[in-house]
Design a protein around this motif. Structure first.
Motif, PDB file in Angstrom:
ATOM      1  N   GLY A   1       7.169 -24.878 -13.556  1.00 23.07           N
ATOM      2  CA  GLY A   1       7.369 -24.395 -12.005  1.00 23.07           C
ATOM      3  C   GLY A   1       6.479 -23.072 -11.824  1.00 23.07           C
ATOM      4  N   TYR A   2       6.529 -22.248 -12.695  1.00 17.33           N
ATOM      5  CA  TYR A   2       5.814 -21.098 -12.455  1.00 17.33           C
ATOM      6  C   TYR A   2       4.405 -21.152 -12.537  1.00 17.33           C
ATOM      7  CZ  TYR A   2       3.536 -16.563 -13.482  1.00 17.33           C
ATOM      8  OH  TYR A   2       2.764 -15.418 -13.306  1.00 17.33           O
ATOM      9  N   ILE A   3       3.625 -22.041 -13.212  1.00 17.98           N
ATOM     10  CA  ILE A   3       2.374 -22.093 -13.316  1.00 17.98           C
ATOM     11  C   ILE A   3       2.061 -22.780 -12.029  1.00 17.98           C
ATOM     12  CG2 ILE A   3       0.652 -23.760 -14.318  1.00 17.98           C
ATOM     13  CD1 ILE A   3       1.185 -20.919 -15.991  1.00 17.98           C
ATOM     14  N   LEU A   4       2.840 -23.943 -11.630  1.00 17.45           N
ATOM     15  CA  LEU A   4       2.452 -24.631 -10.164  1.00 17.45           C
ATOM     16  C   LEU A   4       2.583 -23.584  -9.404  1.00 17.45           C
ATOM     17  CD1 LEU A   4       4.281 -28.014 -10.716  1.00 17.45           C
ATOM     18  CD2 LEU A   4       2.003 -27.619 -10.570  1.00 17.45           C
TER      19      LEU A   4
ATOM     20  N   PRO B   1      -8.505  -7.710  -1.571  1.00 21.72           N
ATOM     21  CA  PRO B   1      -9.340  -7.255  -2.679  1.00 21.72           C
ATOM     22  C   PRO B   1      -9.702  -8.056  -3.922  1.00 21.72           C
ATOM     23  CG  PRO B   1      -7.454  -5.580  -2.110  1.00 21.72           C
ATOM     24  CD  PRO B   1      -7.301  -6.870  -1.460  1.00 21.72           C
ATOM     25  N   GLU B   2     -11.097  -8.269  -4.501  1.00 28.25           N
ATOM     26  CA  GLU B   2     -11.252  -8.845  -5.738  1.00 28.25           C
ATOM     27  C   GLU B   2     -10.244  -8.856  -6.713  1.00 28.25           C
ATOM     28  OE1 GLU B   2     -15.367  -8.329  -6.344  1.00 28.25           O
ATOM     29  OE2 GLU B   2     -15.983  -9.609  -4.603  1.00 28.25           O
ATOM     30  N   LYS B   3      -9.702  -7.525  -6.978  1.00 27.51           N
ATOM     31  CA  LYS B   3      -8.851  -7.337  -7.958  1.00 27.51           C
ATOM     32  C   LYS B   3      -7.497  -8.068  -7.923  1.00 27.51           C
ATOM     33  CE  LYS B   3      -7.155  -2.876  -6.742  1.00 27.51           C
ATOM     34  NZ  LYS B   3      -7.049  -1.389  -7.078  1.00 27.51           N
ATOM     35  N   THR B   4      -7.142  -8.394  -6.727  1.00 29.87           N
ATOM     36  CA  THR B   4      -5.985  -9.241  -6.325  1.00 29.87           C
ATOM     37  C   THR B   4      -6.197 -10.469  -6.812  1.00 29.87           C
ATOM     38  OG1 THR B   4      -5.440  -7.698  -4.556  1.00 29.87           O
ATOM     39  CG2 THR B   4      -4.313  -9.950  -4.562  1.00 29.87           C
ATOM     40  N   LEU B   5      -7.339 -11.199  -6.433  1.00 30.08           N
ATOM     41  CA  LEU B   5      -7.661 -12.360  -6.856  1.00 30.08           C
ATOM     42  C   LEU B   5      -7.916 -12.597  -8.413  1.00 30.08           C
ATOM     43  CD1 LEU B   5     -10.451 -13.203  -4.196  1.00 30.08           C
ATOM     44  CD2 LEU B   5      -7.918 -14.031  -4.146  1.00 30.08           C
ATOM     45  N   PHE B   6      -8.366 -11.623  -9.096  1.00 33.48           N
ATOM     46  CA  PHE B   6      -8.399 -11.589 -10.305  1.00 33.48           C
ATOM     47  C   PHE B   6      -7.040 -11.646 -11.139  1.00 33.48           C
ATOM     48  CE2 PHE B   6     -13.268 -11.129 -10.577  1.00 33.48           C
ATOM     49  CZ  PHE B   6     -13.557 -12.063 -11.579  1.00 33.48           C
ATOM     50  N   SER B   7      -6.067 -10.627 -10.413  1.00 35.27           N
ATOM     51  CA  SER B   7      -4.925 -10.472 -10.923  1.00 35.27           C
ATOM     52  C   SER B   7      -3.982 -11.930 -11.094  1.00 35.27           C
ATOM     53  CB  SER B   7      -4.060  -9.277 -10.171  1.00 35.27           C
ATOM     54  OG  SER B   7      -4.693  -8.126 -10.349  1.00 35.27           O
ATOM     55  N   LEU B   8      -4.220 -12.524  -9.715  1.00 38.09           N
ATOM     56  CA  LEU B   8      -3.564 -13.899  -9.666  1.00 38.09           C
ATOM     57  C   LEU B   8      -3.894 -14.656 -10.731  1.00 38.09           C
ATOM     58  CD1 LEU B   8      -3.333 -14.196  -5.980  1.00 38.09           C
ATOM     59  CD2 LEU B   8      -1.463 -13.992  -7.154  1.00 38.09           C
ATOM     60  N   ALA B   9      -5.397 -14.633 -11.027  1.00 41.36           N
ATOM     61  CA  ALA B   9      -5.686 -15.575 -12.164  1.00 41.36           C
ATOM     62  C   ALA B   9      -5.377 -15.042 -13.540  1.00 41.36           C
ATOM     63  CB  ALA B   9      -7.288 -15.486 -12.089  1.00 41.36           C
ATOM     64  N   LEU B  10      -5.256 -14.044 -13.583  1.00 44.99           N
ATOM     65  CA  LEU B  10      -4.771 -13.408 -15.102  1.00 44.99           C
ATOM     66  C   LEU B  10      -3.362 -13.650 -15.142  1.00 44.99           C
ATOM     67  CD1 LEU B  10      -6.720 -10.043 -15.410  1.00 44.99           C
ATOM     68  CD2 LEU B  10      -7.043 -12.117 -16.833  1.00 44.99           C
ATOM     69  N   LEU B  11      -2.592 -13.847 -14.100  1.00 43.49           N
ATOM     70  CA  LEU B  11      -1.105 -13.985 -14.133  1.00 43.49           C
ATOM     71  C   LEU B  11      -0.802 -15.496 -14.309  1.00 43.49           C
ATOM     72  CD1 LEU B  11       0.109 -11.486 -11.496  1.00 43.49           C
ATOM     73  CD2 LEU B  11       0.460 -11.522 -13.926  1.00 43.49           C
ATOM     74  N   GLY B  12      -1.763 -16.391 -14.216  1.00 48.21           N
ATOM     75  CA  GLY B  12      -1.672 -17.839 -14.513  1.00 48.21           C
ATOM     76  C   GLY B  12      -2.103 -18.814 -13.537  1.00 48.21           C
ATOM     77  N   GLY B  13      -2.960 -18.211 -12.326  1.00 50.33           N
ATOM     78  CA  GLY B  13      -3.339 -18.849 -11.163  1.00 50.33           C
ATOM     79  C   GLY B  13      -4.873 -19.151 -11.323  1.00 50.33           C
ATOM     80  N   SER B  14      -5.245 -19.233 -12.522  1.00 55.27           N
ATOM     81  CA  SER B  14      -6.758 -19.366 -12.603  1.00 55.27           C
ATOM     82  C   SER B  14      -7.306 -20.843 -12.277  1.00 55.27           C
ATOM     83  CB  SER B  14      -7.141 -19.062 -14.353  1.00 55.27           C
ATOM     84  OG  SER B  14      -6.273 -19.948 -14.956  1.00 55.27           O
ATOM     85  N   VAL B  15      -6.462 -21.545 -12.532  1.00 51.96           N
ATOM     86  CA  VAL B  15      -6.809 -23.084 -12.046  1.00 51.96           C
ATOM     87  C   VAL B  15      -6.827 -23.151 -10.740  1.00 51.96           C
ATOM     88  CG1 VAL B  15      -6.470 -25.440 -12.126  1.00 51.96           C
ATOM     89  CG2 VAL B  15      -6.336 -24.039 -14.138  1.00 51.96           C
TER      90      VAL B  15
END
Length: 107
Positions: free
Chosen positions: A24-27, A52-66
């Motif tokens: 659920g978290y990953i989705l 900000p780009e760091k917000t997008l990268f933070s989301l990716a690092l928190l599991g939203g990379s896909v």
């Protein structure tokens, strides 16, 4: 309290609950990452304040990379930025490696 005195079916139920939560978290985080990139793309088109780009990268690092990577492909967002074109796939590979390590080393 030792886990040896807890019936095994309780441990199985707990594992299932953890897996359901993680799925659920990953989705959710991937939907949030995709939506955030879409909002940033629309802001870019309308020449509005950007995310900000760091917000997008933070989301990716928190599991939203896909989700972020799918947004890059589907809406062609951040595809001219080398740090996104290399960084997001590297985050995905790192996360897959971490998942593999966890799944293969936890009984």
């Amino acid at each position: 309290l030792s886990l040896t005195c807890v019936p095994s079916f309780f441990i199985l139920i707990l594992k299932d609950m953890v897996y359901e939560f993680l799925i659920g978290y990953i989705l959710t985080i991937n939907i949030v990452a995709f939506t955030t990139a879409l909002i940033d793309k629309l802001a870019s088109i309308r020449q509005r304040r950007r995310i900000p780009e760091k917000t997008l990268f933070s989301l990716a690092l928190l599991g939203g990379s896909v989700g972020l990577y799918l947004s890059m492909i589907i809406i062609r967002h951040k595809t001219r930025h080398l740090k996104f074109m290399l960084g997001v796939p590297l985050i995905i590979i790192s996360q897959l490696l971490l998942i593999w390590l966890v799944l293969n080393h936890i009984p």
